[in-house]
Structures are given as structure tokens and as C-alpha cells.
Design a protein around this motif. Structure first.
Motif, PDB file in Angstrom:
ATOM      1  N   GLY A   1      36.369  27.759   6.476  1.00 23.23           N
ATOM      2  CA  GLY A   1      37.600  27.549   7.239  1.00 23.23           C
ATOM      3  C   GLY A   1      37.591  26.252   8.020  1.00 23.23           C
ATOM      4  N   GLU A   2      36.567  25.431   7.828  1.00 19.93           N
ATOM      5  CA  GLU A   2      36.437  24.166   8.560  1.00 19.93           C
ATOM      6  C   GLU A   2      36.623  22.988   7.616  1.00 19.93           C
ATOM      7  OE1 GLU A   2      36.037  23.947  11.760  1.00 19.93           O
ATOM      8  OE2 GLU A   2      35.806  26.113  12.115  1.00 19.93           O
ATOM      9  N   PRO A   3      37.108  21.841   8.144  1.00 17.57           N
ATOM     10  CA  PRO A   3      37.185  20.634   7.314  1.00 17.57           C
ATOM     11  C   PRO A   3      35.819  20.333   6.702  1.00 17.57           C
ATOM     12  CG  PRO A   3      38.354  20.289   9.381  1.00 17.57           C
ATOM     13  CD  PRO A   3      37.647  21.606   9.506  1.00 17.57           C
ATOM     14  N   VAL A   4      35.834  19.861   5.478  1.00 16.27           N
ATOM     15  CA  VAL A   4      34.594  19.676   4.723  1.00 16.27           C
ATOM     16  C   VAL A   4      34.174  18.210   4.762  1.00 16.27           C
ATOM     17  CG1 VAL A   4      33.478  19.929   2.473  1.00 16.27           C
ATOM     18  CG2 VAL A   4      35.202  21.603   3.209  1.00 16.27           C
ATOM     19  N   ALA A   5      32.961  17.970   5.225  1.00 18.15           N
ATOM     20  CA  ALA A   5      32.424  16.609   5.296  1.00 18.15           C
ATOM     21  C   ALA A   5      31.750  16.246   3.980  1.00 18.15           C
ATOM     22  CB  ALA A   5      31.425  16.498   6.447  1.00 18.15           C
ATOM     23  N   SER A   6      31.657  14.956   3.708  1.00 12.77           N
ATOM     24  CA  SER A   6      31.065  14.499   2.451  1.00 12.77           C
ATOM     25  C   SER A   6      29.595  14.909   2.353  1.00 12.77           C
ATOM     26  CB  SER A   6      31.199  12.980   2.326  1.00 12.77           C
ATOM     27  OG  SER A   6      30.548  12.333   3.416  1.00 12.77           O
ATOM     28  N   GLN A   7      28.894  14.966   3.517  1.00  9.11           N
ATOM     29  CA  GLN A   7      27.486  15.358   3.492  1.00  9.11           C
ATOM     30  C   GLN A   7      27.323  16.795   2.971  1.00  9.11           C
ATOM     31  OE1 GLN A   7      29.159  14.009   5.985  1.00  9.11           O
ATOM     32  NE2 GLN A   7      27.846  12.841   7.418  1.00  9.11           N
ATOM     33  N   ALA A   8      28.246  17.687   3.378  1.00  8.16           N
ATOM     34  CA  ALA A   8      28.162  19.086   2.924  1.00  8.16           C
ATOM     35  C   ALA A   8      28.377  19.175   1.427  1.00  8.16           C
ATOM     36  CB  ALA A   8      29.198  19.935   3.667  1.00  8.16           C
ATOM     37  N   VAL A   9      29.299  18.360   0.912  1.00 10.56           N
ATOM     38  CA  VAL A   9      29.551  18.366  -0.527  1.00 10.56           C
ATOM     39  C   VAL A   9      28.343  17.808  -1.267  1.00 10.56           C
ATOM     40  CG1 VAL A   9      31.066  17.562  -2.371  1.00 10.56           C
ATOM     41  CG2 VAL A   9      32.025  18.078  -0.116  1.00 10.56           C
ATOM     42  N   ALA A  10      27.794  16.715  -0.743  1.00 10.76           N
ATOM     43  CA  ALA A  10      26.639  16.084  -1.394  1.00 10.76           C
ATOM     44  C   ALA A  10      25.454  17.041  -1.466  1.00 10.76           C
ATOM     45  CB  ALA A  10      26.259  14.809  -0.649  1.00 10.76           C
ATOM     46  N   GLN A  11      25.295  17.878  -0.433  1.00  9.54           N
ATOM     47  CA  GLN A  11      24.180  18.826  -0.426  1.00  9.54           C
ATOM     48  C   GLN A  11      24.298  19.850  -1.556  1.00  9.54           C
ATOM     49  OE1 GLN A  11      23.970  20.565   3.472  1.00  9.54           O
ATOM     50  NE2 GLN A  11      23.248  18.676   4.450  1.00  9.54           N
ATOM     51  N   THR A  12      25.530  20.209  -1.901  1.00 10.02           N
ATOM     52  CA  THR A  12      25.701  21.179  -2.994  1.00 10.02           C
ATOM     53  C   THR A  12      25.341  20.571  -4.339  1.00 10.02           C
ATOM     54  OG1 THR A  12      28.030  20.614  -3.396  1.00 10.02           O
ATOM     55  CG2 THR A  12      27.581  22.284  -1.711  1.00 10.02           C
ATOM     56  N   PHE A  13      25.318  19.230  -4.411  1.00 14.28           N
ATOM     57  CA  PHE A  13      24.982  18.541  -5.669  1.00 14.28           C
ATOM     58  C   PHE A  13      23.652  17.807  -5.549  1.00 14.28           C
ATOM     59  CE2 PHE A  13      29.766  18.280  -5.656  1.00 14.28           C
ATOM     60  CZ  PHE A  13      29.949  19.311  -6.566  1.00 14.28           C
ATOM     61  N   ALA A  14      22.782  18.299  -4.692  1.00 14.35           N
ATOM     62  CA  ALA A  14      21.525  17.590  -4.421  1.00 14.35           C
ATOM     63  C   ALA A  14      20.691  17.407  -5.673  1.00 14.35           C
ATOM     64  CB  ALA A  14      20.724  18.357  -3.364  1.00 14.35           C
ATOM     65  N   ASP A  15      20.750  18.348  -6.592  1.00 11.17           N
ATOM     66  CA  ASP A  15      19.923  18.274  -7.804  1.00 11.17           C
ATOM     67  C   ASP A  15      20.680  17.724  -9.010  1.00 11.17           C
ATOM     68  OD1 ASP A  15      17.818  19.422  -6.379  1.00 11.17           O
ATOM     69  OD2 ASP A  15      18.516  21.464  -6.821  1.00 11.17           O
ATOM     70  N   ARG A  16      21.871  17.217  -8.789  1.00 11.83           N
ATOM     71  CA  ARG A  16      22.670  16.725  -9.907  1.00 11.83           C
ATOM     72  C   ARG A  16      22.707  15.194  -9.914  1.00 11.83           C
ATOM     73  NH1 ARG A  16      26.924  19.166 -12.974  1.00 11.83           N
ATOM     74  NH2 ARG A  16      26.701  21.028 -11.680  1.00 11.83           N
ATOM     75  N   GLU A  17      22.349  14.613 -11.020  1.00 13.61           N
ATOM     76  CA  GLU A  17      22.347  13.154 -11.119  1.00 13.61           C
ATOM     77  C   GLU A  17      23.762  12.606 -11.120  1.00 13.61           C
ATOM     78  OE1 GLU A  17      20.100  11.711 -14.387  1.00 13.61           O
ATOM     79  OE2 GLU A  17      18.239  12.726 -13.827  1.00 13.61           O
ATOM     80  N   GLY A  18      23.928  11.423 -10.543  1.00 12.27           N
ATOM     81  CA  GLY A  18      25.228  10.752 -10.569  1.00 12.27           C
ATOM     82  C   GLY A  18      26.170  11.195  -9.477  1.00 12.27           C
TER      83      GLY A  18
END
Length: 386
Positions: A25-42
Motif C-alpha cells: 500500500g506504499e509507493p514503491v522505490a526503485s531499490q525495492a524493485v531492484a531487490q526482487t531482481f537481485a539474481d536476474r542479469e540485466g
């Protein structure tokens, strides 16, 4: 939205943002998104920021405050719904008691066995379509933390559920007609000949046992036909029934469809802008507006769930709400529309499945012949019961 060009990478990031926003329910920061893709290249933090900027320019993300993260727009939610319904992540053909179809591990079994049992237990004791619709509004409000709405169909308001006759005085009888939509119509009949209490009870039993689930207009026509064809065998009883029908016992009338609404407190809790809340409640408290809303967006002739993100066409105050609705049937007859109205931050996949499951559950709740309105042809009437 189908014409919008969104690359696979942009779709991946947008989906992550939407699901994070739904969860927190909170605005999503780019760092939070990046963490979900920590193991994904590119998909480094810099790449995610660039993609989010592109999505913002496309009108799919907005920034409520300069220092805050991003939140999905109504257009983003529409795109998200389009993707999850078209990609097979929500099984379009799921029936009550059936599996959910192919899905990723995260989306598999969106409507768990425990949830299905909870839903079915909630409908224990339901004995009519009116009970079913009323119970549905409660169950959907509970499941969605939004507004549960159930609207009886106009067709159902003219389908017989039960009729009763009471003798008032000489030549005057009270007819009380209950339709499958739960509407109750009563009228005083002025008869040409006196009918005894036994004759009235026999006539009511005959109509209830032979014509429950029939459209009222068709009952009148069939009774008239039987009077001519079967007069000798059932002369006295059919004459009584015909007299009651001719005097208006089954007269059709304009009946406003019943609508059941529950969960308004859920929306009050979710909305923090007091003026927006006031305007939204004013819009939703007008039940006629809800009737128009469901009628406009959910087609009773279709069988699939309809999802409408942003209800600002109905009222500007409803721009941040979503409607998830589907038609419900009973014995092949459309008996109403069941729906959830909730903030756009809702668990779409589970609620689409829940609405679909409850809409189709109506088919299994009652022992009603398929399409009773059209099943008996003049040359092959139902078995007569007394």
C-alpha cells in the motif's frame, strides 16, 4: 491499453511494482524493485530506475510526492489485469471444485481448498436465490475487504418461487406472490364465484408444485391451455386456478430488482482523504446508481468475470475503485449479478477467482431443472402434481 507497446523488461518491472504496491500500500522505490531482481542479469538498480522513468512517461506510474517512490496508475492496473487474464495465470474455465489450471508456483492454487471450503460453508442453509444473493454480498465483502454487491436480475423478478392465497371475505381473495428474485407482490382479487378454503389451498399447491421456476407470463398461458385440453379430467381444480389467474393472481408488474450491499465500513477504513471518502460514499449509497453500474458493466448473457478499473464514468469520486463482477445462474436462468467494488489495490487474481467461483456455485445450490422457463412445450407439459 492493448495498443500500448510495453517491452518484456518493462512488463516485468511494472508487474513487480504493482504487486509490491498491492502488498504494502506504499509507493514503491526503485531499490525495492531492484531487490526482487537481485539474481536476474540485466536488471541492475540503474536499469530499474530507467525502466521506471519510461513507465512514468507512458502514463503507467505516477509519483505522489517528489521524495516518494512510484504508484501504479489506473492504466497500469488495467494493463496488469489484461495480462493476468490473457496469459493463463487466471484460469478462465475454473469451475467450483476444479483445479486452477497452469500457473507459476506463486500463482498456483490462487483459490485454495481451504478458501473454497470457507466459501461453500458460508452458503450452508441457503434455500432460495434471494438467500443466495444476500449471502453473496456478505461473503464477497469479507473476502475482498471491499464492498460486496449482489443484484437480482429483472428476469428473476418475474419467475415464480411461491404463491399463497388467503380468503378475505365473500368473493375477495388475497394473493401473495414471491418471485425467485425475492420480490413479494400482494394483491386483492375480486372473484366472479366463491372459492372455498380447500379450493384455494389446492390451487396454490398445484401452481407451486408444477410451475416453480417458470416465468409468470408462461404460467398464465399454460394454465389457459390446460383448462381447454384437460377440462374433463381436472375440471373443478383447473377452473379454480384459471379463475384466480384471470383475476390477476399472476399479473406481472414493474418490480425494482433487489440489491444487497455489504462492506461499506471496509471502504471507510481504506480511504484516508476525507473529502474523497465523503464523495465516494454519496455515490455508493445511491442504490440506483449501483444498479445502473452493474447493469452497464456486467452482461447477464455472458459467463465470464468482468473487471473494470476506475469507475470515474459513474462518478469522479469512484476513480480509484475497481469492479469485479460476474452473472450468476440458477437452473440455466440468469438470477443476478455478483460483484466486488474495492480500491484498485486489491488481490486481483484471487478475487477474480472468488467472484467466478461464487457466481458458478449458484448452479449447485438448488435442485432446479435446467431452464425451466422453456423446458415444457405445450404438447409435453410437466407431470401434474396435487
Amino acid at each position: 491499453m492493448t495498443e500500448m507497446r510495453v517491452s518484456p523488461r518493462e512488463r516485468l518491472v511494472l508487474t513487480a511494482i504493482i504487486e509490491l504496491y498491492i502488498s504494502t500500500g506504499e509507493p514503491v522505490a526503485s531499490q525495492a524493485v531492484a531487490q526482487t531482481f537481485a539474481d536476474r542479469e540485466g536488471l541492475s538498480s540503474a536499469t530499474v530506475r530507467n525502466v521506471m522513468a519510461t513507465l512514468g512517461e507512458a502514463g503507467l506510474l505516477e509519483q505522489p510526492h517528489s521524495s516518494a517512490g512510484r504508484v501504479p496508475t489506473a492504466a497500469a492496473f488495467r494493463y496488469y489485469v489484461e495480462q493476468i487474464t490473457q496469459s493463463g495465470r487466471v484460469a478462465a474455465g475454473a469451475q467450483p471444485g476444479a483445479g486452477m489450471g497452469k500457473a507459476s508456483p506463486q500463482q498456483a492454487n490462487l483459490l485454495s481448498e481451504a478458501r473454497r471450503e470457507q466459501i461453500e460453508d458460508s452458503f450452508t442453509g441457503v434455500s432460495s436465490s434471494n438467500d443466495y444473493l444476500e449471502r453473496t454480498s456478505h461473503v464477497l465483502a469479507l473476502l475482498s475487504s471491499g464492498l460486496g454487491v449482489a443484484l437480482a436480475s429483472s428476469t428473476g423478478s418475474q419467475v415464480l418461487e411461491h404463491i399463497h392465497f388467503s380468503r378475505l371475505s365473500t368473493g375477495r381473495v388475497l394473493a401473495v406472490l414471491v418471485t425467485q428474485a425475492g420480490a413479494v407482490q400482494d394483491r386483492v382479487l375480486a372473484l366472479d364465484r366463491e372459492l372455498t378454503l380447500i379450493e384455494l389451498e389446492t390451487a396454490a399447491r398445484y401452481l407451486n408444485e408444477n410451475f416453480r421456476g417458470w416465468h409468470i407470463d408462461r404460467i398464465r398461458a399454460e394454465v389457459s391451455r390446460r383448462v381447454e385440453v384437460e377440462r374433463e379430467a381436472y375440471a373443478q381444480m383447473l377452473t379454480s386456478v384459471d379463475e384466480l389467474c384471470r383475476k390477476g393472481a399472476l399479473a406481472g408488474g414493474e418490480v425494482s430488482p433487489a440489491i444487497f450491499v455489504e462492506g461499506m465500513a471496509n471502504l471507510i477504513t481504506a480511504e484516508q482523504d476525507r473529502e474523497q471518502l465523503r464523495q465516494m460514499l454519496l455515490a455508493l449509497e445511491a442504490k440506483q446508481r449501483l444498479v445502473e453500474l452493474l447493469t452497464a458493466y456486467v452482461d447477464g448473457r455472458q459467463q465470464e468475470v468482468r473487471v473494470v478499473v476506475g469507475l470515474d464514468e459513474a462518478s469522479p469520486a469512484m476513480q480509484d475503485l475497481v469492479l469485479i463482477g460476474a452473472p450468476a445462474r440458477l437452473g440455466g436462468t440468469h438470477v443476478g449479478t455478483v460483484a466486488v467494488i474495492a480500491p484498485t489495490r486489491i488481490q486481483y487474481q484471487e478475487m477474480i477467482q472468488a467472484v467466478r467461483y461464487i457466481a458458478r456455485l449458484s448452479e449447485r445450490l438448488f435442485d432446479v431443472p435446467a431452464d425451466p422457463v422453456n423446458s415444457a412445450e405445450p404438447g409435453n407439459p410437466p407431470r401434474m402434481q396435487f
